[in-house]
Design a protein around this motif. Structure first.
Motif, PDB file in Angstrom:
ATOM      1  N   SER A  25      -5.834 -10.301  35.755  1.00 30.42           N
ATOM      2  CA  SER A  25      -5.052 -10.543  36.801  1.00 30.42           C
ATOM      3  C   SER A  25      -4.006  -9.774  37.400  1.00 30.42           C
ATOM      4  O   SER A  25      -3.639  -9.422  38.437  1.00 30.42           O
ATOM      5  CB  SER A  25      -4.680 -12.254  37.006  1.00 30.42           C
ATOM      6  N   GLU A  28      -5.137  -6.459  38.560  1.00 30.95           N
ATOM      7  CA  GLU A  28      -5.533  -6.469  40.234  1.00 30.95           C
ATOM      8  C   GLU A  28      -4.661  -6.584  41.098  1.00 30.95           C
ATOM      9  O   GLU A  28      -4.603  -5.811  42.095  1.00 30.95           O
ATOM     10  CB  GLU A  28      -6.526  -7.502  40.379  1.00 30.95           C
ATOM     11  N   LEU A  29      -3.625  -7.542  40.942  1.00 26.99           N
ATOM     12  CA  LEU A  29      -2.444  -7.792  41.884  1.00 26.99           C
ATOM     13  C   LEU A  29      -1.613  -6.746  41.751  1.00 26.99           C
ATOM     14  O   LEU A  29      -1.199  -6.181  42.920  1.00 26.99           O
ATOM     15  CB  LEU A  29      -1.853  -9.252  41.209  1.00 26.99           C
ATOM     16  N   ALA A 392       4.347  -8.779  40.829  1.00 22.05           N
ATOM     17  CA  ALA A 392       3.035  -8.759  40.446  1.00 22.05           C
ATOM     18  C   ALA A 392       2.724  -9.750  39.184  1.00 22.05           C
ATOM     19  O   ALA A 392       1.713 -10.588  39.030  1.00 22.05           O
ATOM     20  CB  ALA A 392       2.439  -7.496  40.219  1.00 22.05           C
ATOM     21  N   ALA A 396       0.651 -13.147  39.000  1.00 20.85           N
ATOM     22  CA  ALA A 396      -0.465 -13.322  38.257  1.00 20.85           C
ATOM     23  C   ALA A 396      -0.173 -14.436  37.454  1.00 20.85           C
ATOM     24  O   ALA A 396      -1.544 -15.174  37.236  1.00 20.85           O
ATOM     25  CB  ALA A 396      -0.527 -12.014  37.337  1.00 20.85           C
ATOM     26  N   GLU A 406      -5.999 -15.825  44.152  1.00 18.92           N
ATOM     27  CA  GLU A 406      -5.808 -14.278  44.188  1.00 18.92           C
ATOM     28  C   GLU A 406      -5.311 -13.941  45.653  1.00 18.92           C
ATOM     29  O   GLU A 406      -4.393 -13.169  46.020  1.00 18.92           O
ATOM     30  CB  GLU A 406      -6.693 -13.473  43.694  1.00 18.92           C
ATOM     31  N   ALA A 409      -1.960 -15.199  46.371  1.00 20.16           N
ATOM     32  CA  ALA A 409      -0.966 -14.603  45.870  1.00 20.16           C
ATOM     33  C   ALA A 409      -0.629 -13.308  46.553  1.00 20.16           C
ATOM     34  O   ALA A 409       0.507 -12.883  46.703  1.00 20.16           O
ATOM     35  CB  ALA A 409      -1.468 -14.357  44.334  1.00 20.16           C
ATOM     36  N   LEU A 410      -1.732 -12.728  47.085  1.00 22.48           N
ATOM     37  CA  LEU A 410      -1.635 -11.420  47.789  1.00 22.48           C
ATOM     38  C   LEU A 410      -0.824 -11.809  48.979  1.00 22.48           C
ATOM     39  O   LEU A 410      -0.008 -10.769  49.687  1.00 22.48           O
ATOM     40  CB  LEU A 410      -2.744 -10.740  48.053  1.00 22.48           C
TER      41      LEU A 410
END
Length: 433
Positions: A25, A28-29, A392, A396, A406, A409-410
């Motif tokens: 996670s 990726e973030l 991040a 995460a 996700e 989060a973005l």
């Protein structure tokens, strides 16, 4: 005993999978967040032309913030010129946030992995070689992915329009709240072209200075009065302020008379209200070594938020070490925002903890996640690296705890690192004649 053994064994078996998921996670973030453009809420970056006139080296870069930690450690001179003067204090300060920022800048921008005697000539040579036209584009745009930054160019006495490719303008009106002698008033008359026979005249001078600043592209008023006085500003009748004005015109005062200072600051806020300008307030830790920390406590501002409900107060530095006070104020008042400028280098761990609590406490549109607060672009870049990493990591962890998806989060990252500051400090439109 058997149950404990079973539980421990099961946890041990599960941990690798949990840790792998957490790492995935974050990775990726982090990749997505690293690609996002930034709107930077607070900088002191020199114009590139002025930077290119300098002869920069490692010691110059260390002179902004890191040297304060080194003085705190016991360094006898605030401006070391040799490795022998620098090295003992670097060794004990290199792991502070300021030290981490310098290491990241030297590693990422100049490709040198360690700051030590053997690498110092290479470091200084690389810094000197890079100090040529295009430096800001290479670092701010290409590496840092800066959309634009709010610039406090405090070294310019008069308002100067900044390079619009990189910056929008913040200016302070604190000078007019800080007059302590007749000579201060005479100087204000000179620079504003306004007669100041009394408090009314002083307020006209503030208005003239604000107009000059708006003509230069002002998007926000900033105050650092917390360096010199408490942040409690009482409502003072003009007659009482006039008595203070008369006093300082008769004989110099040790500091600005409080009633006059309060009255003029309220006038500044009234102007901010009239012009729909946000106000950036320094709260918390003062830069350098030594000050009266209690002067900068965020809750001292509490009365202003209700008196000026249409003025957005952007509370700088999360009021560190009173970060929870800023969170509480931002939760209570629609016109208070929480700004993490400077915080990721003051306390990287504390910034992560605070961001966790802010997301839990206040709406996402009230969190401004990054302001570099540096004079030198290499260090602003390094601070941005630290801020992105912190954002991040926190997001995460929110994903892992199933507080966010996700995608959510973005979206939170875009608000925190770009959209909130862009909305509060938009690029200025040309003023109508």
């Amino acid at each position: 005993m058997q149950r404990r053994t079973f539980f421990t064994a099961g946890l041990a078996a599960a941990c690798p999978a949990i840790l792998t998921a957490q790492a995935g996670s974050f990775k990726e973030l982090s990749r997505a967040i690293d690609a996002m453009p930034l709107v930077d809420s607070h900088e002191h970056l020199l114009p590139e032309s002025e930077r290119l006139e300098l002869k920069p080296d490692l010691f110059l870069l260390a002179s902004h913030y890191l040297n304060s930690d080194m003085v705190s450690a016991g360094m006898p001179t605030p401006t070391p010129k040799t490795w022998a003067e620098f090295e003992p204090w670097w060794q004990v300060s290199r792991f502070t946030g300021y030290g981490q920022a310098l290491s990241i800048a030297i590693r990422d921008i100049y490709g040198i992995g360690e700051i030590k005697a053997a690498t110092l000539p290479r470091i200084n040579s690389a810094i000197a070689e890079a100090n040529k036209p295009g430096l800001y584009k290479r670092i701010l745009k290409d590496r840092m992915k800066l959309d634009y930054a709010v610039l406090d160019d405090y070294w310019h006495g008069d308002p100067v329009r900044p390079d619009g490719e990189y910056f929008v303008l913040a200016r302070k009106m604190d000078w007019f709240c800080s007059a302590a002698k007749a000579a201060d008033i005479r100087r204000m008359e000179e620079v504003t072209g306004t007669s100041i026979p009394d408090v009314k005249g002083l307020k006209r001078a503030v208005e003239k200075r604000l107009d000059q600043s708006l003509d230069a592209g002002l998007v926000t008023i900033k105050s650092t009065l917390a360096y010199n006085r408490p942040l409690r500003f009482e409502v003072v009748p003009e007659a009482d302020a006039q008595r203070d004005f008369d006093l300082l015109m008769k004989e110099p005062q040790k500091q600005a008379p409080r009633r006059l200072s309060d009255h003029i600051f309220h006038h500044v806020l009234q102007l901010a209200d009239a012009h729909k300008l946000p106000v950036q307030m320094h709260t918390g830790l003062q830069a350098g070594n030594g000050n009266t920390l209690e002067n900068s406590r965020p809750t001292l501002l509490n009365n202003l938020f209700g008196l000026y409900p249409k003025v957005v107060f952007d509370l700088f530095h999360l009021g560190w070490p009173w970060m929870e006070e800023v969170a509480a104020l931002a939760k209570m008042y629609a016109n208070v925002t929480a700004d993490l400028c400077w915080v990721h280098i003051i306390t990287p761990t504390g910034a992560r903890r605070a961001l966790h609590e802010l997301i839990d406490t206040v709406p996402l549109n009230k969190i401004l996640g990054f302001g570099g607060d540096y004079r030198y672009v290499e260090l602003s870049y390094a601070h941005a690296v630290m801020a992105r990493r912190n954002v991040a990591q926190v997001l995460a962890e929110k994903v892992q705890s199933r507080e966010m998806t996700e995608a959510e989060a973005l979206n939170a990252a875009r608000l925190i690192l770009h959209d909130n500051a862009a909305r509060l400090f938009p690029r200025p439109k040309p003023r109508q004649a």
